[in-house]
Design a protein around this motif. Structure first.
Motif, PDB file in Angstrom:
ATOM      1  N   THR A  86      53.843  55.261  41.729  1.00  0.00           N
ATOM      2  CA  THR A  86      52.852  54.215  41.480  1.00  0.00           C
ATOM      3  C   THR A  86      52.763  53.271  42.666  1.00  0.00           C
ATOM      4  N   LEU A  87      53.896  52.844  43.207  1.00  0.00           N
ATOM      5  CA  LEU A  87      53.894  51.960  44.373  1.00  0.00           C
ATOM      6  C   LEU A  87      53.253  52.637  45.580  1.00  0.00           C
ATOM      7  N   ASP A  88      53.530  53.922  45.767  1.00  0.00           N
ATOM      8  CA  ASP A  88      52.890  54.668  46.865  1.00  0.00           C
ATOM      9  C   ASP A  88      51.373  54.699  46.680  1.00  0.00           C
ATOM     10  N   LEU A  89      50.930  54.928  45.454  1.00  0.00           N
ATOM     11  CA  LEU A  89      49.497  54.955  45.155  1.00  0.00           C
ATOM     12  C   LEU A  89      48.859  53.597  45.421  1.00  0.00           C
ATOM     13  N   LEU A  90      49.472  52.521  44.936  1.00  0.00           N
ATOM     14  CA  LEU A  90      48.912  51.189  45.147  1.00  0.00           C
ATOM     15  C   LEU A  90      48.864  50.841  46.636  1.00  0.00           C
ATOM     16  N   ALA A  91      49.895  51.213  47.371  1.00  0.00           N
ATOM     17  CA  ALA A  91      49.891  50.951  48.814  1.00  0.00           C
ATOM     18  C   ALA A  91      48.733  51.673  49.484  1.00  0.00           C
ATOM     19  N   ALA A  92      48.506  52.919  49.111  1.00  0.00           N
ATOM     20  CA  ALA A  92      47.394  53.677  49.692  1.00  0.00           C
ATOM     21  C   ALA A  92      46.048  53.087  49.281  1.00  0.00           C
ATOM     22  N   LEU A  93      45.904  52.727  48.006  1.00  0.00           N
ATOM     23  CA  LEU A  93      44.647  52.157  47.520  1.00  0.00           C
ATOM     24  C   LEU A  93      44.321  50.825  48.189  1.00  0.00           C
ATOM     25  N   SER A  94      45.339  50.094  48.624  1.00  0.00           N
ATOM     26  CA  SER A  94      45.113  48.774  49.226  1.00  0.00           C
ATOM     27  C   SER A  94      44.310  48.851  50.519  1.00  0.00           C
ATOM     28  N   HIS A  95      44.193  50.033  51.096  1.00  0.00           N
ATOM     29  CA  HIS A  95      43.424  50.199  52.330  1.00  0.00           C
ATOM     30  C   HIS A  95      41.948  50.483  52.047  1.00  0.00           C
ATOM     31  N   GLY A  96      41.605  50.683  50.764  1.00  0.00           N
ATOM     32  CA  GLY A  96      40.221  50.989  50.444  1.00  0.00           C
ATOM     33  C   GLY A  96      39.641  50.213  49.278  1.00  0.00           C
ATOM     34  N   ALA A  97      40.454  49.339  48.678  1.00  0.00           N
ATOM     35  CA  ALA A  97      39.979  48.594  47.513  1.00  0.00           C
ATOM     36  C   ALA A  97      40.687  47.249  47.439  1.00  0.00           C
ATOM     37  N   ASP A  98      40.012  46.292  46.827  1.00  0.00           N
ATOM     38  CA  ASP A  98      40.616  44.988  46.557  1.00  0.00           C
ATOM     39  C   ASP A  98      41.143  44.987  45.132  1.00  0.00           C
ATOM     40  N   PHE A  99      42.393  44.600  44.965  1.00  0.00           N
ATOM     41  CA  PHE A  99      42.981  44.438  43.641  1.00  0.00           C
ATOM     42  C   PHE A  99      44.177  43.512  43.774  1.00  0.00           C
ATOM     43  N   SER A 100      44.714  43.106  42.640  1.00  0.00           N
ATOM     44  CA  SER A 100      45.860  42.209  42.660  1.00  0.00           C
ATOM     45  C   SER A 100      46.899  42.670  41.656  1.00  0.00           C
ATOM     46  N   VAL A 101      48.125  42.252  41.909  1.00  0.00           N
ATOM     47  CA  VAL A 101      49.270  42.570  41.076  1.00  0.00           C
ATOM     48  C   VAL A 101      49.947  41.242  40.757  1.00  0.00           C
ATOM     49  N   GLY A 102      50.315  41.040  39.492  1.00  0.00           N
ATOM     50  CA  GLY A 102      50.890  39.742  39.190  1.00  0.00           C
ATOM     51  C   GLY A 102      51.828  39.694  38.020  1.00  0.00           C
ATOM     52  N   CYS A 103      52.393  38.488  37.867  1.00  0.00           N
ATOM     53  CA  CYS A 103      53.327  38.149  36.805  1.00  0.00           C
ATOM     54  C   CYS A 103      53.082  36.696  36.409  1.00  0.00           C
ATOM     55  N   TYR A 104      53.717  36.240  35.337  1.00  0.00           N
ATOM     56  CA  TYR A 104      53.529  34.886  34.832  1.00  0.00           C
ATOM     57  C   TYR A 104      54.348  33.826  35.568  1.00  0.00           C
ATOM     58  N   CYS A 105      55.424  34.212  36.207  1.00  0.00           N
ATOM     59  CA  CYS A 105      56.371  33.246  36.779  1.00  0.00           C
ATOM     60  C   CYS A 105      55.695  32.266  37.729  1.00  0.00           C
ATOM     61  N   GLU A 106      56.102  31.020  37.639  1.00  0.00           N
ATOM     62  CA  GLU A 106      55.535  29.978  38.487  1.00  0.00           C
ATOM     63  C   GLU A 106      55.968  30.140  39.939  1.00  0.00           C
ATOM     64  N   ASP A 107      57.235  30.453  40.164  1.00  0.00           N
ATOM     65  CA  ASP A 107      57.797  30.530  41.513  1.00  0.00           C
ATOM     66  C   ASP A 107      57.936  31.987  41.938  1.00  0.00           C
ATOM     67  N   GLU A 108      57.073  32.430  42.851  1.00  0.00           N
ATOM     68  CA  GLU A 108      57.131  33.829  43.286  1.00  0.00           C
ATOM     69  C   GLU A 108      58.484  34.187  43.888  1.00  0.00           C
ATOM     70  N   ALA A 109      59.131  33.243  44.545  1.00  0.00           N
ATOM     71  CA  ALA A 109      60.420  33.523  45.175  1.00  0.00           C
ATOM     72  C   ALA A 109      61.488  33.912  44.149  1.00  0.00           C
ATOM     73  N   ARG A 110      61.313  33.485  42.907  1.00  0.00           N
ATOM     74  CA  ARG A 110      62.247  33.826  41.832  1.00  0.00           C
ATOM     75  C   ARG A 110      61.548  34.658  40.763  1.00  0.00           C
ATOM     76  N   CYS A 111      60.738  35.589  41.219  1.00  0.00           N
ATOM     77  CA  CYS A 111      59.958  36.459  40.325  1.00  0.00           C
ATOM     78  C   CYS A 111      59.991  37.880  40.870  1.00  0.00           C
ATOM     79  N   HIS A 112      59.917  38.846  39.976  1.00  0.00           N
ATOM     80  CA  HIS A 112      59.928  40.236  40.422  1.00  0.00           C
ATOM     81  C   HIS A 112      58.728  40.573  41.302  1.00  0.00           C
ATOM     82  N   ARG A 113      57.676  39.742  41.237  1.00  0.00           N
ATOM     83  CA  ARG A 113      56.526  40.053  42.079  1.00  0.00           C
ATOM     84  C   ARG A 113      56.850  39.881  43.556  1.00  0.00           C
ATOM     85  N   SER A 114      57.869  39.065  43.887  1.00  0.00           N
ATOM     86  CA  SER A 114      58.295  38.977  45.289  1.00  0.00           C
ATOM     87  C   SER A 114      58.899  40.305  45.735  1.00  0.00           C
TER      88      SER A 114
END
Length: 128
Positions: A86-114
């Motif tokens: 899935t991560l490989d697919l998203l990395a490849a798609l990022s060169h041809g499409a706009d999308f975002s990935v997210g989580c609820y945490c306020e502080d990205e530095a202390r969130c799995h999205r980092s």
């Protein structure tokens, strides 16, 4: 074209594209038909969130050493075949499409999205 790492529930940025919620649990007290309209996410994809045990570990991490232990454990989870593909697919798609990935945490530095940001960057994703 790029992938952005965002906090779910915040206003969308212009050109953000499809918003993918990489969270273990759905937002509380939000009706399913309001997820996209209220800027939570367009697609729920819990497969890129930490396991329930790791979510608890991340929330309890009070020191850098404890946080680093969470990061190592989450990276191990994301190295399983399905999340890795899935991560490989998203990395490849990022060169041809706009999308975002997210989580609820306020502080990205202390969130799995980092960690997701780092994993996507390591795969050559175009980050916005």
């Amino acid at each position: 074209m790029s992938v952005r790492i965002v906090r779910l529930g915040t206003p969308r940025l212009p050109g953000e594209g499809l918003r993918i919620g990489t969270v273990r649990r759905l937002p509380r007290a939000v009706r399913k038909e309001r997820y996209a309209a209220d800027d939570w996410f367009d697609v729920w994809y819990p497969e890129l969130s930490p396991s329930a045990a790791l979510v608890a570990q991340a929330r309890a991490a009070a020191t850098e050493a404890e946080w680093d232990a969470f990061v190592r454990a989450f990276r191990r989870e994301m190295d399983a075949p399905a999340p890795r593909r899935t991560l490989d697919l998203l990395a490849a798609l990022s060169h041809g499409a706009d999308f975002s990935v997210g989580c609820y945490c306020e502080d990205e530095a202390r969130c799995h999205r980092s960690v997701l940001r780092a994993l996507l960057d390591e795969r050559g994703a175009k980050l916005g």
